[in-house]
Write a protein that holds these residues in place. Structure first.
Motif, PDB file in Angstrom:
ATOM      1  N   VAL A 183      70.275  38.372 -64.601  1.00 23.12           N
ATOM      2  CA  VAL A 183      68.892  38.799 -64.458  1.00 23.12           C
ATOM      3  C   VAL A 183      68.717  39.696 -63.237  1.00 23.12           C
ATOM      4  CG1 VAL A 183      66.504  38.026 -64.205  1.00 23.12           C
ATOM      5  CG2 VAL A 183      68.087  36.724 -65.618  1.00 23.12           C
ATOM      6  N   ALA A 184      69.460  39.421 -62.164  1.00 22.17           N
ATOM      7  CA  ALA A 184      69.418  40.232 -60.932  1.00 22.17           C
ATOM      8  C   ALA A 184      68.027  40.300 -60.335  1.00 22.17           C
ATOM      9  CB  ALA A 184      69.966  41.628 -61.197  1.00 22.17           C
ATOM     10  N   LEU A 185      67.287  39.200 -60.377  1.00 15.84           N
ATOM     11  CA  LEU A 185      65.987  39.092 -59.726  1.00 15.84           C
ATOM     12  C   LEU A 185      66.033  37.928 -58.748  1.00 15.84           C
ATOM     13  CD1 LEU A 185      63.599  39.499 -62.807  1.00 15.84           C
ATOM     14  CD2 LEU A 185      64.091  41.220 -61.055  1.00 15.84           C
ATOM     15  N   ASP A 186      65.351  38.053 -57.629  1.00 14.57           N
ATOM     16  CA  ASP A 186      65.321  37.007 -56.605  1.00 14.57           C
ATOM     17  C   ASP A 186      64.688  35.752 -57.193  1.00 14.57           C
ATOM     18  OD1 ASP A 186      64.860  35.342 -54.427  1.00 14.57           O
ATOM     19  OD2 ASP A 186      64.411  37.006 -53.080  1.00 14.57           O
ATOM     20  N   ALA A 187      65.484  34.688 -57.332  1.00 18.49           N
ATOM     21  CA  ALA A 187      65.014  33.475 -58.000  1.00 18.49           C
ATOM     22  C   ALA A 187      63.858  32.803 -57.270  1.00 18.49           C
ATOM     23  CB  ALA A 187      66.167  32.488 -58.169  1.00 18.49           C
ATOM     24  N   GLY A 188      63.752  33.010 -55.970  1.00 16.47           N
ATOM     25  CA  GLY A 188      62.711  32.347 -55.199  1.00 16.47           C
ATOM     26  C   GLY A 188      61.399  33.100 -55.155  1.00 16.47           C
ATOM     27  N   GLN A 189      61.393  34.331 -55.646  1.00 13.43           N
ATOM     28  CA  GLN A 189      60.187  35.165 -55.601  1.00 13.43           C
ATOM     29  C   GLN A 189      59.367  35.017 -56.879  1.00 13.43           C
ATOM     30  OE1 GLN A 189      58.946  37.170 -53.201  1.00 13.43           O
ATOM     31  NE2 GLN A 189      60.590  36.676 -51.760  1.00 13.43           N
ATOM     32  N   PRO A 190      58.038  35.165 -56.778  1.00 14.89           N
ATOM     33  CA  PRO A 190      57.232  35.249 -57.998  1.00 14.89           C
ATOM     34  C   PRO A 190      57.718  36.422 -58.844  1.00 14.89           C
ATOM     35  CG  PRO A 190      55.828  34.950 -56.083  1.00 14.89           C
ATOM     36  CD  PRO A 190      57.209  35.226 -55.565  1.00 14.89           C
ATOM     37  N   LEU A 191      57.605  36.287 -60.145  1.00 16.38           N
ATOM     38  CA  LEU A 191      58.169  37.283 -61.055  1.00 16.38           C
ATOM     39  C   LEU A 191      57.686  38.701 -60.756  1.00 16.38           C
ATOM     40  CD1 LEU A 191      59.759  38.122 -63.534  1.00 16.38           C
ATOM     41  CD2 LEU A 191      57.842  37.357 -64.959  1.00 16.38           C
ATOM     42  N   ALA A 192      56.385  38.894 -60.598  1.00 16.54           N
ATOM     43  CA  ALA A 192      55.858  40.240 -60.359  1.00 16.54           C
ATOM     44  C   ALA A 192      56.396  40.828 -59.061  1.00 16.54           C
ATOM     45  CB  ALA A 192      54.336  40.214 -60.341  1.00 16.54           C
ATOM     46  N   ARG A 193      56.512  40.001 -58.025  1.00 23.61           N
ATOM     47  CA  ARG A 193      57.022  40.486 -56.742  1.00 23.61           C
ATOM     48  C   ARG A 193      58.501  40.840 -56.848  1.00 23.61           C
ATOM     49  NH1 ARG A 193      55.874  36.715 -51.729  1.00 23.61           N
ATOM     50  NH2 ARG A 193      53.752  37.146 -52.497  1.00 23.61           N
ATOM     51  N   ALA A 194      59.255  40.010 -57.569  1.00 24.08           N
ATOM     52  CA  ALA A 194      60.685  40.273 -57.743  1.00 24.08           C
ATOM     53  C   ALA A 194      60.901  41.577 -58.514  1.00 24.08           C
ATOM     54  CB  ALA A 194      61.345  39.109 -58.474  1.00 24.08           C
ATOM     55  N   LEU A 195      60.083  41.804 -59.552  1.00 23.03           N
ATOM     56  CA  LEU A 195      60.176  43.047 -60.296  1.00 23.03           C
ATOM     57  C   LEU A 195      59.715  44.229 -59.438  1.00 23.03           C
ATOM     58  CD1 LEU A 195      58.844  42.065 -63.841  1.00 23.03           C
ATOM     59  CD2 LEU A 195      61.147  42.871 -63.286  1.00 23.03           C
ATOM     60  N   GLY A 196      58.687  43.989 -58.627  1.00 21.46           N
ATOM     61  CA  GLY A 196      58.161  45.041 -57.772  1.00 21.46           C
ATOM     62  C   GLY A 196      59.188  45.565 -56.795  1.00 21.46           C
ATOM     63  N   HIS A 197      60.086  44.685 -56.320  1.00 23.49           N
ATOM     64  CA  HIS A 197      61.149  45.111 -55.406  1.00 23.49           C
ATOM     65  C   HIS A 197      61.993  46.197 -56.049  1.00 23.49           C
ATOM     66  CE1 HIS A 197      64.578  44.948 -52.667  1.00 23.49           C
ATOM     67  NE2 HIS A 197      65.353  44.759 -53.715  1.00 23.49           N
ATOM     68  N   TRP A 198      62.439  45.967 -57.301  1.00 25.38           N
ATOM     69  CA  TRP A 198      63.263  46.953 -57.993  1.00 25.38           C
ATOM     70  C   TRP A 198      62.440  48.172 -58.374  1.00 25.38           C
ATOM     71  CZ3 TRP A 198      68.284  46.693 -57.757  1.00 25.38           C
ATOM     72  CH2 TRP A 198      68.892  45.444 -57.555  1.00 25.38           C
ATOM     73  N   ALA A 199      61.173  47.931 -58.750  1.00 29.22           N
ATOM     74  CA  ALA A 199      60.319  49.055 -59.142  1.00 29.22           C
ATOM     75  C   ALA A 199      60.143  50.048 -57.996  1.00 29.22           C
ATOM     76  CB  ALA A 199      58.955  48.528 -59.600  1.00 29.22           C
ATOM     77  N   ARG A 200      59.947  49.527 -56.790  1.00 30.41           N
ATOM     78  CA  ARG A 200      59.776  50.422 -55.641  1.00 30.41           C
ATOM     79  C   ARG A 200      61.049  51.207 -55.364  1.00 30.41           C
ATOM     80  NH1 ARG A 200      56.844  45.929 -54.047  1.00 30.41           N
ATOM     81  NH2 ARG A 200      58.622  45.023 -52.938  1.00 30.41           N
ATOM     82  N   LEU A 201      62.201  50.563 -55.520  1.00 28.88           N
ATOM     83  CA  LEU A 201      63.463  51.263 -55.309  1.00 28.88           C
ATOM     84  C   LEU A 201      63.641  52.398 -56.309  1.00 28.88           C
ATOM     85  CD1 LEU A 201      65.939  48.309 -54.605  1.00 28.88           C
ATOM     86  CD2 LEU A 201      64.972  49.906 -52.948  1.00 28.88           C
ATOM     87  N   ASP A 202      63.119  52.195 -57.524  1.00 28.44           N
ATOM     88  CA  ASP A 202      63.273  53.190 -58.577  1.00 28.44           C
ATOM     89  C   ASP A 202      62.097  54.149 -58.667  1.00 28.44           C
ATOM     90  OD1 ASP A 202      65.794  52.365 -59.513  1.00 28.44           O
ATOM     91  OD2 ASP A 202      64.900  50.726 -60.621  1.00 28.44           O
ATOM     92  N   GLY A 203      61.119  53.999 -57.766  1.00 28.54           N
ATOM     93  CA  GLY A 203      60.010  54.926 -57.731  1.00 28.54           C
ATOM     94  C   GLY A 203      58.846  54.584 -58.631  1.00 28.54           C
ATOM     95  N   SER A 204      58.814  53.336 -59.158  1.00 32.57           N
ATOM     96  CA  SER A 204      57.700  52.914 -59.996  1.00 32.57           C
ATOM     97  C   SER A 204      56.597  52.322 -59.123  1.00 32.57           C
ATOM     98  CB  SER A 204      58.160  51.882 -61.032  1.00 32.57           C
ATOM     99  OG  SER A 204      59.106  52.446 -61.929  1.00 32.57           O
ATOM    100  N   ALA A 205      55.396  52.197 -59.702  1.00 26.75           N
ATOM    101  CA  ALA A 205      54.241  51.687 -58.972  1.00 26.75           C
ATOM    102  C   ALA A 205      53.883  50.285 -59.447  1.00 26.75           C
ATOM    103  CB  ALA A 205      53.051  52.627 -59.177  1.00 26.75           C
ATOM    104  N   GLU A 206      52.981  49.629 -58.705  1.00 29.39           N
ATOM    105  CA  GLU A 206      52.561  48.281 -59.081  1.00 29.39           C
ATOM    106  C   GLU A 206      51.942  48.258 -60.469  1.00 29.39           C
ATOM    107  OE1 GLU A 206      53.223  45.489 -57.509  1.00 29.39           O
ATOM    108  OE2 GLU A 206      54.296  46.640 -55.983  1.00 29.39           O
TER     109      GLU A 206
END
Length: 215
Positions: free
Chosen positions: A86-109
């Motif tokens: 899955v490669a998402l931070d298991a301890g983070q809320p789902l939206a926040r964990a996805l947001g981390h990767w989204a920001r790296l890839d240039g996506s917005a909230e």
């Protein structure tokens, strides 16, 4: 629809992928050899075959995670890989964990919200990733791939762990990606909702000894 646009936009040039006479050596044996394929914007390929035949290895060779024993890979556009991790931070809320990767890839909230809605996970946005079920984690991974802004999607058994409704959503995601000029290369032992996709039977490129070991 705004949701569709948020998910499909991102890569600037038309995607293209070509592999010529690929071979993979693992554990001292050839898993497959002579695999060639060519995909342009909007196209899809379904790599078929039973488990253990080397489909995951082919995906990882194309992604650059395994060395090719022979052959050449030419790609235009970025690649995004979805496999069993899955490669998402298991301890983070789902939206926040996805947001981390989204920001790296240039996506917005707003894109994160749209991606969660597309896989029917919007109601779990504040739930830590570790509490998600197997199927929910798989859908979260699909949301992450849709946020990647990569033109080429490499999907390893994308329907595993998904129910009928979620497989339909997977089909919608892949169709929207292709409609936006993206490419989908999916490896699976089961049928996939990939309309007008090319098919590559990996068994046709597996040496007899390796095929017998996979049975």
């Amino acid at each position: 629809m705004a949701q569709d646009a948020a998910i499909s936009k991102g890569f600037e040039s038309s995607a293209a992928l070509e592999c010529v006479s690929l071979a993979c050596l693992r554990g001292g044996r050839i898993l497959f050899r002579g695999v060639s394929l060519k995909l342009s914007a909007g196209q899809a390929l379904h790599v078929t075959g039973p488990n253990g035949l080397g489909k995951s290895s082919l995906i990882r060779v194309i992604a650059g995670l395994l060395p090719a024993y022979a052959g050449e890979i030419k790609a235009t556009g970025r690649m995004a890989l979805a496999d069993e991790k899955v490669a998402l931070d298991a301890g983070q809320p789902l939206a926040r964990a996805l947001g981390h990767w989204a920001r790296l890839d240039g996506s917005a909230e707003a894109d994160v919200s749209a991606a969660l809605a597309a896989v029917d996970l919007a109601h779990l946005a504040d739930v830590p990733v570790r509490f998600l079920s197997t199927g929910q984690r798989k859908r979260a991974l699909l949301a992450r791939i849709s946020l990647s802004r990569a033109g080429i999607w490499l999907l390893d058994e994308p329907a595993n762990g998904l129910d009928t409704a979620s497989i339909a959503r997977l089909g919608d995601l892949m169709a929207r990606h292709r409609a936006g000029g993206g490419i989908v290369l999916a490896a699976s032992h089961q049928p996939l909702p990939l309309e007008a996709a090319q098919t590559l039977a990996l068994a046709d490129f597996v040496p007899v000894a390796a095929a017998e070991d996979a049975e």
